[in-house]
Design an enzyme around this catalytic site. Structure first.
Site, PDB file in Angstrom:
ATOM      1  N   ASP A  90      30.264  47.477  34.890  1.00 52.36           N
ATOM      2  CA  ASP A  90      31.969  46.768  34.929  1.00 52.36           C
ATOM      3  C   ASP A  90      31.237  44.842  34.170  1.00 52.36           C
ATOM      4  OD1 ASP A  90      34.388  45.906  36.317  1.00 52.36           O
ATOM      5  OD2 ASP A  90      32.598  44.306  38.045  1.00 52.36           O
ATOM      6  N   SER A  91      32.507  44.731  33.696  1.00 54.52           N
ATOM      7  CA  SER A  91      32.787  43.506  33.102  1.00 54.52           C
ATOM      8  C   SER A  91      31.173  41.882  33.932  1.00 54.52           C
ATOM      9  CB  SER A  91      33.955  42.565  33.247  1.00 54.52           C
ATOM     10  OG  SER A  91      34.768  42.511  34.936  1.00 54.52           O
ATOM     11  N   GLY A  99      39.805  41.014  32.281  1.00 53.16           N
ATOM     12  CA  GLY A  99      41.504  41.431  32.748  1.00 53.16           C
ATOM     13  C   GLY A  99      42.524  40.591  31.725  1.00 53.16           C
ATOM     14  N   CYS A 141      41.530  46.462  40.905  1.00 56.36           N
ATOM     15  CA  CYS A 141      40.112  46.423  40.404  1.00 56.36           C
ATOM     16  C   CYS A 141      39.483  46.045  41.503  1.00 56.36           C
ATOM     17  CB  CYS A 141      40.750  44.619  39.519  1.00 56.36           C
ATOM     18  SG  CYS A 141      39.599  43.561  39.502  1.00 56.36           S
ATOM     19  N   THR A 142      38.250  46.207  40.749  1.00 54.10           N
ATOM     20  CA  THR A 142      36.289  46.921  41.973  1.00 54.10           C
ATOM     21  C   THR A 142      35.687  45.326  42.228  1.00 54.10           C
ATOM     22  OG1 THR A 142      35.700  46.945  39.842  1.00 54.10           O
ATOM     23  CG2 THR A 142      35.857  48.536  40.770  1.00 54.10           C
ATOM     24  N   THR A 169      39.594  47.818  34.193  1.00 55.19           N
ATOM     25  CA  THR A 169      40.497  47.464  32.742  1.00 55.19           C
ATOM     26  C   THR A 169      39.778  47.928  31.832  1.00 55.19           C
ATOM     27  OG1 THR A 169      40.875  45.431  34.285  1.00 55.19           O
ATOM     28  CG2 THR A 169      40.486  45.049  32.344  1.00 55.19           C
ATOM     29  N   CYS A 223      34.922  50.308  36.405  1.00 50.51           N
ATOM     30  CA  CYS A 223      36.425  48.734  36.418  1.00 50.51           C
ATOM     31  C   CYS A 223      37.392  49.793  35.649  1.00 50.51           C
ATOM     32  CB  CYS A 223      35.747  48.177  35.058  1.00 50.51           C
ATOM     33  SG  CYS A 223      36.558  46.917  34.033  1.00 50.51           S
TER      34      CYS A 223
END
Ligand code: DGL
Length: 272
Positions: free
Chosen positions: A7-8, A40, A180-181, A72, A70
């Site tokens: 993820d980010s 995002g 969104c996680t 996004t 994620c």
């Protein structure tokens, strides 16, 4: 099986957390791109570039399957990643389908990042499943920022939510979809705005079920009996997880404590 989850930032930890419950005993590599969070508000090209780098990194570390934890990154990059790499790559998308199918009449709110809301992937999904046009989309970029700062229940977060929800009548909604996680960390706060009967749906359980299915793995029979929190080293060793923050292996006490606090928070807010 070695499974990469990225993820980010710390949002993807909620997916790993669910994997610990539902698919314990696998080897996980968790990657948070903390140098580039948030995704995002970035351009699709930037996001595609980051996800490519991470995918290559995880493949180098021996990942046999990858979960893009994620929404996004999934909406921008999943097609391209699947085209370029020859292992199972699973994505995430807002759980609109179960929300539409599990409710009737009242409205459904989807909260997500601006990119997820703008991209065609979500538009296509709505086109397919939201026949009655019951879904409203609301971007909440600042929640990502709050989550990264480990601010889950401060007045600032409350005020932000108040501000964002201001133009909506909460009684109109039967479901809130967390698209969104990162948004999982705030579940108790949404409850302060929505009634107890409002469904709150995230995609995590569905994602892990799908992962098990794709990889031919059996889900745990007693997913709630796993103990991780006594000792974070035990958690890292016994569950064989490697943690990376933008390519840097996490082994220092301070960051391990940070991860432990986040797992504790996720356990606290997890729907059993
Ligand atoms: N956690 C990510 C998601 O599920 C994105 C957060 C961000 O970096 O903006 O959409």
């Amino acid at each position: 099986m070695k499974i990469g989850i990225f993820d980010s930032g710390i949002g993807g930890l909620s997916v790993l957390h669910e994997a610990y419950h539902m698919l314990p005993g696998q080897n996980y590599i968790f990657y948070a791109d903390v140098e580039h969070v948030p995704y995002g508000t970035k351009t699709p090209d930037e996001i595609l570039g980051y996800t490519e780098e991470i995918t290559k990194f995880l493949l180098n570390k021996g990942a046999e399957a990858i979960v893009v934890a994620c929404n996004t990154a999934t909406s921008v990059a999943i097609k391209e990643l699947r085209k370029r790499y020859d292992i199972p790559i699973l994505g995430m998308e807002p759980a609109v389908k179960p929300a539409v199918e599990g409710t009737d009449q009242k409205r459904i709110m989807v909260i997500a990042t601006p990119v997820t809301i703008r991209e065609d992937k979500l538009r296509d999904l709505l086109h397919r499943v939201d026949e009655e046009h019951r879904v409203d989309l609301l971007p909440m970029p600042r929640l990502v920022e709050f989550a990264e700062k480990e601010e889950f229940e401060t007045e600032e977060v409350r005020n932000y939510l108040k501000e964002q929800f201001r133009d909506y009548n909460m009684d109109d909604y039967c479901a809130l979809v967390l698209g969104c996680t990162h948004f999982n960390y705030f579940k108790p706060l949404y409850r302060e705005f929505f009634g107890p009967e409002t469904l709150m749906i995230d995609g995590n359980k569905g994602t892990i079920r799908h992962l098990a299915d794709v990889l031919g793995l059996s889900l745990s029979n007693s997913p709630d009996n796993v103990v991780y929190f006594d000792n974070v080293h035990k958690m890292l060793c016994e569950l064989s997880t490697e943690y990376y923050f933008s390519g840097k292996n996490i082994s220092d006490e301070k960051t391990l404590e940070h991860l432990k606090r986040l797992h504790n928070r996720l356990e606290e807010v997890r729907e059993k």
